[in-house]
Design an enzyme around this catalytic site. Structure first.
Site, PDB file in Angstrom:
ATOM      1  N   TYR A 109      13.908  45.936  56.260  1.00 30.81           N
ATOM      2  CA  TYR A 109      14.787  45.946  55.053  1.00 30.81           C
ATOM      3  C   TYR A 109      15.451  47.218  54.977  1.00 30.81           C
ATOM      4  O   TYR A 109      15.007  48.295  55.119  1.00 30.81           O
ATOM      5  CB  TYR A 109      13.507  46.179  54.005  1.00 30.81           C
ATOM      6  CG  TYR A 109      12.530  45.117  53.845  1.00 30.81           C
ATOM      7  CD1 TYR A 109      12.789  43.897  54.392  1.00 30.81           C
ATOM      8  CD2 TYR A 109      11.204  45.153  53.383  1.00 30.81           C
ATOM      9  CE1 TYR A 109      11.798  42.629  54.006  1.00 30.81           C
ATOM     10  CE2 TYR A 109      10.336  44.423  53.242  1.00 30.81           C
ATOM     11  CZ  TYR A 109      10.591  42.895  53.689  1.00 30.81           C
ATOM     12  OH  TYR A 109       9.703  41.921  53.503  1.00 30.81           O
ATOM     13  N   HIS A 176       6.799  39.461  61.070  1.00 40.51           N
ATOM     14  CA  HIS A 176       7.389  39.095  60.307  1.00 40.51           C
ATOM     15  C   HIS A 176       7.796  37.490  60.390  1.00 40.51           C
ATOM     16  O   HIS A 176       7.685  36.922  59.271  1.00 40.51           O
ATOM     17  CB  HIS A 176       8.732  39.774  59.951  1.00 40.51           C
ATOM     18  CG  HIS A 176       9.310  39.806  58.661  1.00 40.51           C
ATOM     19  ND1 HIS A 176       9.898  41.144  58.442  1.00 40.51           N
ATOM     20  CD2 HIS A 176       9.170  39.413  57.795  1.00 40.51           C
ATOM     21  CE1 HIS A 176      10.252  41.126  57.278  1.00 40.51           C
ATOM     22  NE2 HIS A 176       9.848  39.912  56.546  1.00 40.51           N
ATOM     23  N   SER A 255       7.748  37.032  47.056  1.00 38.33           N
ATOM     24  CA  SER A 255       8.656  36.378  46.046  1.00 38.33           C
ATOM     25  C   SER A 255       7.798  35.467  45.063  1.00 38.33           C
ATOM     26  O   SER A 255       8.002  34.424  44.894  1.00 38.33           O
ATOM     27  CB  SER A 255       9.627  35.659  46.597  1.00 38.33           C
ATOM     28  OG  SER A 255      10.523  36.098  47.623  1.00 38.33           O
ATOM     29  N   PRO A 256       6.543  36.280  44.416  1.00 38.88           N
ATOM     30  CA  PRO A 256       5.736  35.231  43.418  1.00 38.88           C
ATOM     31  C   PRO A 256       6.639  34.823  42.299  1.00 38.88           C
ATOM     32  O   PRO A 256       6.272  34.026  41.856  1.00 38.88           O
ATOM     33  CB  PRO A 256       4.768  36.169  43.288  1.00 38.88           C
ATOM     34  CG  PRO A 256       5.554  37.562  43.369  1.00 38.88           C
ATOM     35  CD  PRO A 256       6.413  37.422  44.665  1.00 38.88           C
ATOM     36  N   ARG A 259      12.078  34.310  43.749  1.00 40.28           N
ATOM     37  CA  ARG A 259      13.226  35.463  43.778  1.00 40.28           C
ATOM     38  C   ARG A 259      13.888  36.108  42.399  1.00 40.28           C
ATOM     39  O   ARG A 259      15.049  35.914  42.307  1.00 40.28           O
ATOM     40  CB  ARG A 259      14.095  35.132  44.847  1.00 40.28           C
ATOM     41  CG  ARG A 259      13.855  35.020  46.259  1.00 40.28           C
ATOM     42  CD  ARG A 259      14.710  34.006  47.412  1.00 40.28           C
ATOM     43  NE  ARG A 259      13.968  34.360  48.611  1.00 40.28           N
ATOM     44  CZ  ARG A 259      13.036  33.387  49.104  1.00 40.28           C
ATOM     45  NH1 ARG A 259      12.430  32.568  47.911  1.00 40.28           N
ATOM     46  NH2 ARG A 259      12.569  33.637  50.360  1.00 40.28           N
ATOM     47  N   GLY A 260      13.085  36.000  41.587  1.00 40.02           N
ATOM     48  CA  GLY A 260      13.539  36.391  40.269  1.00 40.02           C
ATOM     49  C   GLY A 260      13.627  35.443  39.086  1.00 40.02           C
ATOM     50  O   GLY A 260      13.691  35.260  37.903  1.00 40.02           O
ATOM     51  N   PHE A 261      13.685  33.912  39.703  1.00 39.67           N
ATOM     52  CA  PHE A 261      14.200  32.982  39.031  1.00 39.67           C
ATOM     53  C   PHE A 261      13.239  32.419  37.721  1.00 39.67           C
ATOM     54  O   PHE A 261      13.448  32.215  36.742  1.00 39.67           O
ATOM     55  CB  PHE A 261      14.356  31.611  39.771  1.00 39.67           C
ATOM     56  CG  PHE A 261      14.885  30.445  39.160  1.00 39.67           C
ATOM     57  CD1 PHE A 261      16.094  30.375  38.711  1.00 39.67           C
ATOM     58  CD2 PHE A 261      14.287  29.540  38.627  1.00 39.67           C
ATOM     59  CE1 PHE A 261      16.779  29.199  37.843  1.00 39.67           C
ATOM     60  CE2 PHE A 261      14.752  28.061  38.080  1.00 39.67           C
ATOM     61  CZ  PHE A 261      15.741  28.191  37.634  1.00 39.67           C
ATOM     62  N   LEU A 262      12.003  32.587  38.159  1.00 40.49           N
ATOM     63  CA  LEU A 262      10.870  32.329  37.243  1.00 40.49           C
ATOM     64  C   LEU A 262      10.607  33.363  35.991  1.00 40.49           C
ATOM     65  O   LEU A 262       9.961  33.238  34.946  1.00 40.49           O
ATOM     66  CB  LEU A 262       9.400  32.110  37.883  1.00 40.49           C
ATOM     67  CG  LEU A 262       9.529  30.965  38.784  1.00 40.49           C
ATOM     68  CD1 LEU A 262       8.165  30.831  39.710  1.00 40.49           C
ATOM     69  CD2 LEU A 262       9.336  29.758  38.085  1.00 40.49           C
TER      70      LEU A 262
END
Length: 381
Positions: A109, A176, A255-256, A259-262
């Site tokens: 990262y 990873h 990413s629960p 990635r921000g979509f939900l």
């Protein structure tokens, strides 16, 4: 069981700060705290009980962690413009003050910059928290250049991560991505040696299948499997979660929120900062796919609206209800969203509510692959 050491004086200060921050979460969680969300005997009888702390792993390789951790990747990598360093350090410390004790990072990262950031932010209370990081990639000229799971590379990464994280031990050290050229037994054996040397406490894998889990676990007991898992990607339910339950291994969804979509904050008009946002190139985040997937978000909004919850809280609470050994690590760069996320640990759904939500989303088509072909080749699910 590995637990952070506690300092009595610091704990008193932290409890005071936590009380103040809890008041701040009331805006997001007031329907829950006021009883606006169902807490029926179905939900509280044990099957889907939500606890403030959870256990990853079992026996001497277990970690007691808060029900939600903090994924720190987006403060440095793959999520658009990078916030001011002081802002990110403040956010990480706010999470600690709010009760979070589990923080996730990785050498790639940045690369490297996120570990350095997390190390500085957590240094004042390092002995009271748990930090996970990862190995598994070659990094050349600050770019990923294939996978590398060779024993000498694992040892090199461990030493460098220890320095950047300003610590003398890594609480949880994940591979990873699996290197197809290195047997998983060699990887597990190397981490086992690092554990015996006192440089690592626990071993984890990311995005692997059941066979790999069993082979690794036979050499060095695994504490956690980290994989993507949410209402729009439920592949872990096809064997991995059952294996974790059988073997006493925790499960950490990254990413629960897809990635921000939900969260409901992204749509077909969203423009990603392509220089530092991998979503710009992911099939699922192309405008047509996001437009086609919008009904899923609308279903979460509708379900949450009836209960005084945001779509973010609905999605996180759904994850927490799946298994008691699941610990999501949502990431954010904003304090308000951090508080919104943490309030999800207070939410209880009845079995009927959970069934309704699960079946509603399961009946919808998800458009767009989650990864590009190159990235998909690195995962086993």
């Amino acid at each position: 069981m590995n637990k952070p050491l506690e300092n009595q004086k610091e704990s008193s200060r932290r409890n005071f700060m936590k009380a103040g921050l809890t008041m701040g979460t009331a805006f997001f969680a007031s329907p829950i705290l006021a009883g606006g969300t169902s807490k029926s005997s179905e939900a509280t009888s044990g099957k889907a009980s939500i606890t403030k702390t959870r256990t990853l792993g079992s026996g001497k390789h277990s970690l007691e962690v808060t029900a939600l951790g903090l994924g720190c990747m987006g403060m440095s990598y793959h999520r658009g413009r990078i916030p001011d360093r002081k802002v990110s350090i403040s956010l990480i410390r706010k999470a600690y003050e709010a009760g979070v004790n589990f923080f996730d990072t990785a050498e790639v990262y940045g690369p490297y910059t996120n570990e350095d950031l997390v190390g500085e932010a957590l240094q004042p209370f390092r002995k009271e928290i748990l930090v996970s990081t990862k190995f598994g990639f070659n990094i050349q000229n600050n770019q990923m250049a294939g996978m590398n799971g060779r024993p000498e590379q694992i040892r090199k990464v461990a030493e460098e991560s220890l320095k950047r994280l300003r610590t003398d031990v890594l609480d949880l050290f994940y591979q990873h991505r699996q290197d197809p050229n290195v047997p998983i037994e060699d990887v597990a054996g190397t981490v086992r040696d690092l554990i015996q040397e006192g440089k690592v406490r626990n071993f984890g894998l990311s995005e692997v299948n059941v066979e790999t889990i069993r082979r690794a676990h036979a050499i060095q007991p695994l504490t956690a499997i980290q994989s993507e898992y949410h209402l729009m990607w439920k592949k872990p339910e096809e064997g991995v979660l059952s294996a974790c339950e059988e073997l006493g291994i925790g499960f950490v969804p990254y990413s629960p929120m897809n990635r921000g979509f939900l969260t409901g904050m992204l749509n077909s008009q969203t423009k990603f900062f392509a220089e530092n946002d991998n979503r710009a190139g992911l099939p699922r985040f192309q405008p047509d796919a996001m437009a086609a997937n919008r009904p899923i978000v609308e279903a979460l909004i509708d379900f949450g609206h009836q209960r005084g919850l945001t779509p973010t809280q609905v999605a996180l609470a759904w994850l927490l209800h799946q298994k008691p050994f699941i610990v999501p690590i949502p990431g954010t760069t904003k304090e308000a969203h951090l508080m919104e996320n943490l309030a999800a640990a207070e939410i209880t759904f009845s079995e009927a509510e959970l069934k309704e939500l699960t079946e509603t989303i399961a009946g919808m088509t998800v458009y767009g692959d989650r990864y590009t072909p190159v990235e998909q080749s690195r995962v086993q699910n």
